[in-house]
Design an enzyme around this catalytic site. Sequence first.
Site, PDB file in Angstrom:
ATOM      1  N   GLY A 180       0.801  -1.152   0.042  1.00 30.32           N
ATOM      2  CA  GLY A 180       0.115  -0.048  -0.040  1.00 30.32           C
ATOM      3  C   GLY A 180       0.713   1.379  -0.071  1.00 30.32           C
TER       4      GLY A 180
ATOM      5  N   CYS B  65       2.565   1.804  10.968  1.00 33.16           N
ATOM      6  CA  CYS B  65       3.496   2.448  10.054  1.00 33.16           C
ATOM      7  C   CYS B  65       4.137   3.613  10.740  1.00 33.16           C
ATOM      8  CB  CYS B  65       2.810   2.675   9.156  1.00 33.16           C
ATOM      9  SG  CYS B  65       2.030   1.551   7.942  1.00 33.16           S
TER      10      CYS B  65
ATOM     11  N   HIS C 122      -1.487  -7.639   2.357  1.00 32.66           N
ATOM     12  CA  HIS C 122      -1.426  -8.197   3.667  1.00 32.66           C
ATOM     13  C   HIS C 122      -2.480  -7.766   4.611  1.00 32.66           C
ATOM     14  CE1 HIS C 122       0.646  -5.030   6.198  1.00 32.66           C
ATOM     15  NE2 HIS C 122       0.407  -4.684   5.156  1.00 32.66           N
TER      16      HIS C 122
ATOM     17  N   ASN D 103      -7.473   4.226   8.931  1.00 35.75           N
ATOM     18  CA  ASN D 103      -6.810   2.921   9.440  1.00 35.75           C
ATOM     19  C   ASN D 103      -6.888   3.118  10.908  1.00 35.75           C
ATOM     20  OD1 ASN D 103      -4.989   5.393   8.964  1.00 35.75           O
ATOM     21  ND2 ASN D 103      -3.252   4.118   9.647  1.00 35.75           N
TER      22      ASN D 103
END
Length: 401
Positions: A91, A346, A222, A174
């Site tokens: 991504g 992240c 994933h 997210n």
Amino acid sequence: MSIHAHGTSSDLSNATPHPGEATLYLDNAATTPVRPEALEAMLPYLAGVYGNPSSHHTVGERAAQALADARGRVAAVFGMRQSDVIFTSGGTEANNLAIKGIAIAAQLGRDRRHLVTTPIEHESILESADYLERVHGFEVSRVPVDGTGTVDPAAIGAALREDTALVSVGYANNEVGTIQDVGAIATLARERRIPVHVDAVQAAGWLRLAGSGADAISIAGHKIGAPKGTGALVVRGRVPLEPLLHGGGQERGRRSGTEHVAGAVALATALDLAEAEREEAFARVTRLREDFVARVLDRVPSATLTGHPVHRLPGTASFTFAGTSGEAVLLELERRGIVSSSGSACAAGSDEPSHVLVAMGIEPEVAQTAVRFTLAHAASKPLDAVADAVAASVAAVQSTR
């Protein structure tokens, strides 16, 4: 060859931990277990069908055929053309290619140097926007969101200009799971002939990807049961795109480098399965999440649900726990056999409060108490025991402060 899953955590109640591992894995927004079907599908292309798909001989042609088949399957889920699919490493690369590639092409072709996004996007979007500002002289409009993490499409429309090169908005956040009205945003941009990129990394498998009206859409394998290191950017052929990787001209010149054939096959397989299960999984997991949220809010007086109460991903339940430390609560939960997270995986090594929560108007000290629970697509059992563990963990942390 048959591959059997062992110790997976898709069904939360049946997870079998290895020594030292937690019983319940509730961090599926960070990554998901590889689906056995995806692993089985990719194995032949790791050894038996090993040719380079760019090679003009029978060994390479077998790999090229597998790659073309995977590309067609991915395109079908998006309702776009096979030639629109660009396979990436995930991504982050897909988002970088979309933001930088479309914006720089617009700058070179029509001297457009304006980007519209929001302050709650994934770091790969925000950092790409910062890069365009620093290196290419772009102006970036970061349209504010409300307290639920929702951006008003009309506010996006009001930010559009004659020199706008691109609009980039996440389909679903997210960290808090809020779903945006990307269809309305795309309609407003289309009236001005401005391309729209949608980050669908979290939305894939939960929300319909076809028919959004977006010109470019990013996904990561994933998050839907394919291995890490797989992903795709689907971008309409009419949209100019400047490549970031130059070399042999693979992916129709838009992303050079020998293609990861096995990864593409695994991605297509996982995406097919997720799409087939999507509507049923959405309804089933939404019920589990709603029951869990209600129980946590009832048991923990300091708990506040973050994100939109209704328009949110089925598997995402994110809370702040005033008077605690989110990291301390996570440690207490792990002691009780539950793995969750404090936000985006992240933001590696960061102890700063979530930029998403701060943009939603939450005070930084409260934002640092955030804990996110994210369920798997296959989750099927009630989370009452998890809610009880949350209550006990928060109480334990509060008693030490």
